[in-house]
Design a protein around this motif. Structure first.
Motif, PDB file in Angstrom:
ATOM      1  N   THR A 197       0.898  -1.232  -0.113  1.00  0.00           N
ATOM      2  CA  THR A 197      -0.046   0.140   0.124  1.00  0.00           C
ATOM      3  C   THR A 197       0.895   1.359   0.074  1.00  0.00           C
ATOM      4  O   THR A 197       0.244   2.367  -0.337  1.00  0.00           O
ATOM      5  CB  THR A 197      -1.008   0.082   1.238  1.00  0.00           C
ATOM      6  OG1 THR A 197      -0.049   0.231   2.386  1.00  0.00           O
ATOM      7  CG2 THR A 197      -1.801  -1.439   1.341  1.00  0.00           C
ATOM      8  N   GLU A 220      -4.853  -3.156  -9.009  1.00  0.00           N
ATOM      9  CA  GLU A 220      -4.328  -1.825  -8.291  1.00  0.00           C
ATOM     10  C   GLU A 220      -6.052  -1.283  -7.548  1.00  0.00           C
ATOM     11  O   GLU A 220      -6.930  -1.303  -8.097  1.00  0.00           O
ATOM     12  CB  GLU A 220      -4.034  -0.755  -9.274  1.00  0.00           C
ATOM     13  CG  GLU A 220      -3.790   0.623  -8.567  1.00  0.00           C
ATOM     14  CD  GLU A 220      -3.286   1.594  -9.764  1.00  0.00           C
ATOM     15  OE1 GLU A 220      -3.113   2.674  -9.215  1.00  0.00           O
ATOM     16  OE2 GLU A 220      -3.244   0.977 -10.888  1.00  0.00           O
ATOM     17  N   GLY A 221      -6.057  -1.007  -6.502  1.00  0.00           N
ATOM     18  CA  GLY A 221      -6.876  -0.577  -5.672  1.00  0.00           C
ATOM     19  C   GLY A 221      -7.719  -1.460  -4.779  1.00  0.00           C
ATOM     20  O   GLY A 221      -8.627  -1.052  -3.915  1.00  0.00           O
ATOM     21  N   THR A 252      -4.831   0.592  -0.272  1.00  0.00           N
ATOM     22  CA  THR A 252      -5.130  -0.129  -1.261  1.00  0.00           C
ATOM     23  C   THR A 252      -3.892  -0.456  -2.058  1.00  0.00           C
ATOM     24  O   THR A 252      -3.004   0.100  -1.988  1.00  0.00           O
ATOM     25  CB  THR A 252      -6.121   0.680  -2.129  1.00  0.00           C
ATOM     26  OG1 THR A 252      -5.515   1.710  -2.721  1.00  0.00           O
ATOM     27  CG2 THR A 252      -7.242   0.649  -1.699  1.00  0.00           C
ATOM     28  N   VAL A 253      -4.016  -1.489  -2.849  1.00  0.00           N
ATOM     29  CA  VAL A 253      -2.805  -1.916  -3.632  1.00  0.00           C
ATOM     30  C   VAL A 253      -2.410  -0.991  -4.547  1.00  0.00           C
ATOM     31  O   VAL A 253      -3.175  -0.307  -5.280  1.00  0.00           O
ATOM     32  CB  VAL A 253      -3.138  -3.202  -4.469  1.00  0.00           C
ATOM     33  CG1 VAL A 253      -2.168  -3.877  -5.328  1.00  0.00           C
ATOM     34  CG2 VAL A 253      -3.487  -4.425  -3.463  1.00  0.00           C
ATOM     35  N   THR A 254      -1.226  -0.626  -4.385  1.00  0.00           N
ATOM     36  CA  THR A 254      -0.501   0.441  -5.264  1.00  0.00           C
ATOM     37  C   THR A 254      -0.320  -0.145  -6.779  1.00  0.00           C
ATOM     38  O   THR A 254      -0.256  -1.431  -7.009  1.00  0.00           O
ATOM     39  CB  THR A 254       0.650   0.833  -4.836  1.00  0.00           C
ATOM     40  OG1 THR A 254       1.665  -0.106  -4.825  1.00  0.00           O
ATOM     41  CG2 THR A 254       0.695   1.399  -3.595  1.00  0.00           C
ATOM     42  N   ARG A 255       0.032   0.764  -7.874  1.00  0.00           N
ATOM     43  CA  ARG A 255       0.388   0.195  -9.077  1.00  0.00           C
ATOM     44  C   ARG A 255       1.706  -0.535  -8.883  1.00  0.00           C
ATOM     45  O   ARG A 255       1.488  -1.677  -9.570  1.00  0.00           O
ATOM     46  CB  ARG A 255       0.475   1.482  -9.828  1.00  0.00           C
ATOM     47  CG  ARG A 255       0.844   1.083 -11.297  1.00  0.00           C
ATOM     48  CD  ARG A 255       0.877   2.412 -12.163  1.00  0.00           C
ATOM     49  NE  ARG A 255      -0.545   2.962 -12.615  1.00  0.00           N
ATOM     50  CZ  ARG A 255      -0.678   4.012 -13.182  1.00  0.00           C
ATOM     51  NH1 ARG A 255       0.347   4.571 -13.686  1.00  0.00           N
ATOM     52  NH2 ARG A 255      -2.008   4.481 -13.129  1.00  0.00           N
ATOM     53  N   ALA A 262       0.689  -4.104  -7.612  1.00  0.00           N
ATOM     54  CA  ALA A 262       0.016  -4.875  -8.623  1.00  0.00           C
ATOM     55  C   ALA A 262       0.954  -5.299  -9.852  1.00  0.00           C
ATOM     56  O   ALA A 262       0.566  -6.468 -10.152  1.00  0.00           O
ATOM     57  CB  ALA A 262      -1.101  -3.798  -9.114  1.00  0.00           C
ATOM     58  N   GLU A 263       1.704  -4.500 -10.243  1.00  0.00           N
ATOM     59  CA  GLU A 263       2.556  -5.270 -11.388  1.00  0.00           C
ATOM     60  C   GLU A 263       3.536  -6.327 -10.673  1.00  0.00           C
ATOM     61  O   GLU A 263       3.664  -7.299 -11.525  1.00  0.00           O
ATOM     62  CB  GLU A 263       3.548  -3.829 -11.864  1.00  0.00           C
ATOM     63  CG  GLU A 263       2.646  -2.881 -12.433  1.00  0.00           C
ATOM     64  CD  GLU A 263       3.786  -1.920 -13.129  1.00  0.00           C
ATOM     65  OE1 GLU A 263       4.664  -1.681 -12.382  1.00  0.00           O
ATOM     66  OE2 GLU A 263       3.340  -0.601 -13.684  1.00  0.00           O
TER      67      GLU A 263
END
Length: 511
Positions: free
Chosen positions: A167, A231-232, A218-221, A224-225
C-alpha cells in the motif's frame, strides 16, 4: 463467490493463500525466505528479498486459483511477531529485518532484570522484555549501531513491512503495537513505556495503530505489477500471526485457550480484563477491551524440523524422489518407540527456552540400543512438555477444560494426543486449514463487510474435525516424566551458563 487473500509469513516461508469466503482454501503458494546468521545469536533476513518472495507467491496463488484477481475483495497479512523491521526517514529498509529467533540482546535483558527495568516494564506494559522484543533489539542497536539508530524513521514488524509494500502506507495494528510500548490498561502507546527502556527519543518513529479489521490502504500500481493483484484492492491492517492462528481456528474469544505448535510454543488465553504476570505477555486482543495472555517460547516444532534435517536425510531424499510424505514414512519407527517404555528425555531449546537465553537443547538417557524412533518420540514429548509448562501457568489464573490447537501439532494425531494426555485437557482440532492465513483473511473479510466481525466469521466457517480425550494412565506416565524434565532443567541452569562461557572463551582464543 468472493475471494480473500491471506498472506502468512513465518520465519522460513512466506505464503499466499486464496480463500473462498466460507473458508475453503483454493490456492496456496509458498516461497522460502533465507535467513542469515551474520554473528552468533543474530538471525536476520533481507527485507527486499522477503517482499520479492511474497510477491511471487501472490502471483502464483492467483494463477493456480484459475480465478481473476478482480475476484479478490480484500487482503490482509500476518507474520511472525516481535523482532523488528526498520525504515529510514525516506521509507527505505534500514538494514535487514531482525527475526524473533534473534537473541543478540540477551545481555541487555539480563541487565534490565538486575536493575529493575524489567519489573517496571511489566507493571506498565504487561510484559517483561525478552531478547527478541522490539524494546531489547532497539536498545541493542542504540548501543552497538548508533548510526543506524539515529537514522531510524519508522519502527514496525514483519507483517507491517509487507503491508507497506502493498500500500505504501506505514502503520501497524492493535495486536502488534502491544509488543513493547503500550500501556497494558489503556492498550495505547505510552511515552513512559519507551522511556523505561531508555528509548524515549524514538517516540516519533512508532507506527500509527489501526484495528486489525480496518482498511488502511489499497494495492498500489507498483504492487499490482509485482503481484498480479488489481490496483486499488482494499488492504486491511492485519494482525500478529499468533492471534491470527487462534482466530483462524475459532479460538480467539474470551475464555478460550488456543495453542500454536509451530516454530514457537504459543499458548494464549483471551480475557476481558488484563492479567499481568511475569510468566506471560499480556498483549492486546483483536479489539479494545480484549487482552491476549500469551505464554510463549521459541521451543516447539522447529525442533522436529531440525530432527528431520539432521537425522532423517535418507528419508527426506526418498520422500522427495518418490513424492511421498516424510511423516508417513517415519510413522512405523515412531509407533515402535511408542510401544516401548520411555527412557529418553529431550530439552527442546535449540532456539530459546522459558529458562533464559543461555539454555540449550539436549538429550538425556540415550544408550547404544536406542533407535531413531526412540529419539523422535523424545523430541515430540519435549515439545509437548514445553507447551505444558506454559499452559499450566495460564491455567493457574483461568482454569479451562479444553484447548484448540493449530500449527504442526494439529496435523499429527500422535502429537495432539500427547497434548491431551500431558495437559489433562480435551484437545480440539478445527477444520481450518492454513489457520494463520485464514485469520488474516477473516479480518480482511470483516473489513469489507463479508462478516459482522472477524470472530463471528470464524465461528460460522470452522468446525471441530476431531477431539482428543486425555488418557489418565498415559497422563500419569507423562506427569512423572515431566517432573524429571523440570528437575533436569533446574539442574542444568548453571551448566548451561558454563557451556556458554566455554564457547565464548574458545571463540576468543581462536580470534
Amino acid at each position: 463467490m468472493a475471494l480473500l487473500l491471506g498472506i502468512d509469513n513465518g520465519l522460513t516461508v512466506t505464503k499466499a493463500v486464496l480463500f473462498e469466503e466460507d473458508g475453503t482454501p483454493i490456492a496456496v503458494a509458498r516461497r522460502r525466505v533465507p535467513q542469515s546468521f551474520p554473528a552468533p545469536r543474530h538471525v536476520e533476513r533481507d527485507m527486499a528479498g522477503l517482499w520479492t518472495a511474497t510477491a511471487e507467491a501472490i502471483r502464483e496463488a492467483i494463477e493456480k486459483s484459475g480465478r481473476p484477481a478482480a475476484d479478490i475483495k480484500a487482503i490482509a497479512a500476518t507474520a511472525h511477531g516481535d523482532g523488528v523491521y526498520l525504515l529510514d526517514r525516506e521509507k527505505r529498509p534500514l538494514g535487514p529485518g531482525i527475526l524473533s529467533l534473534d537473541s543478540r540482546a540477551g545481555a541487555i535483558v539480563a541487565g534490565w532484570e538486575k536493575d529493575g527495568v524489567a519489573k517496571r516494564a511489566l507493571e506498565l506494559t504487561g510484559q517483561t522484555a525478552h531478547a527478541s522484543a522490539p524494546s531489547a533489539l532497539l536498545a541493542h542497536i542504540k548501543q552497538h549501531e548508533p548510526e543506524r539508530y539515529r537514522a531510524i524513521g519508522h519502527v514496525f514488524t514483519c507483517k507491517d513491512w509487507l503491508r507497506f509494500c502493498l500500500t505504501g502506507v506505514v502503520g501497524t495494528d492493535l495486536t502488534e503495537a502491544s509488543t513493547s510500548f503500550t500501556d497494558v490498561r489503556t492498550q495505547a502507546y505510552d511515552l513512559a513505556a519507551l522511556e523505561v527502556f531508555g528509548l524515549g527519543d524514538i517516540w516519533p518513529a512508532l507506527a500509527p495503530v489501526s484495528r486489525p479489521d480496518e482498511i488502511v490502504g489499497t494495492v498500489t500500481r507498483a504492487a499490482a505489477e509485482a503481484t498480479g493483484l488489481v490496483e486499488g484492492t482494499p488492504v486491511a491492517a492485519g494482525l500478529h500471526d499468533v492471534t491470527a492462528s487462534a482466530l483462524g481456528i475459532g479460538g480467539h474469544a474470551p475464555g478460550a485457550l488456543a495453542v500454536v505448535a509451530g516454530t514457537y510454543s504459543i499458548n494464549e488465553l483471551v480475557t476481558e480484563t488484563p492479567m499481568v504476570d511475569p510468566r506471560w505477555f499480556c498483549r492486546n486482543g483483536i479489539r479494545k477491551g480484549w487482552w491476549n495472555s500469551m505464554a510463549i517460547s521459541p521451543a516447539s516444532t522447529a525442533n522436529y524440523d531440525w530432527f528431520l534435517d539432521n537425522f532423517c536425510r535418507d528419508l527426506l531424499e526418498k520422500a522427495e524422489r518418490e513424492g511421498t510424505d516424510i511423516h508417513t514414512m517415519l510413522r512405523p519407527e515412531l509407533e515402535r518407540a511408542l510401544e516401548k517404555p520411555s527412557d529418553i528425555l529431550f530439552h527442546p531449546f535449540l532456539f530459546g527456552s522459558p529458562f533464559g537465553s543461555g539454555a540449550s537443547a539436549g538429550f538425556f538417557g540415550v544408550h547404544g540400543w536406542h533407535e531413531r524412533g526412540d529419539m523422535l518420540k523424545a523430541v515430540l514429548e519435549g515439545i509437548v512438555f514445553n507447551h505444558k509448562l506454559h499452559i499450566d501457568d495460564l491455567l493457574s489464573a483461568v482454569p479451562v477444560k479444553r484447548l484448540r490447537i493449530s500449527g504442526g501439532g494439529a496435523r499429527s494425531a500422535v502429537l495432539a494426543q500427547m497434548f491431551a494426555d500431558a495437559t489433562g485437557l480435551v484437545v480440539d482440532v478445527s477444520s481450518a486449514d492454513e489457520a494463520a492465513a485464514w485469520g488474516a483473511a477473516l479480518v480482511a473479510g470483516a473489513a469489507v463487510g463479508l462478516y459482522p466481525s472477524p470472530e463471528e466469521g470464524a465461528a460460522t466457517t470452522t468446525r471441530i474435525l476431531r477431539s482428543h480425550e486425555p488418557d489418565p494412565v498415559r497422563g500419569a506416565e507423562l506427569a512423572e516424566r515431566y517432573n524429571l524434565y523440570r528437575q533436569l532443567a533446574d539442574a542444568m541452569a548453571p551448566q548451561w551458563r558454563a557451556i556458554e562461557d566455554l564457547a565464548k572463551r574458545s571463540g576468543e582464543a581462536r580470534g
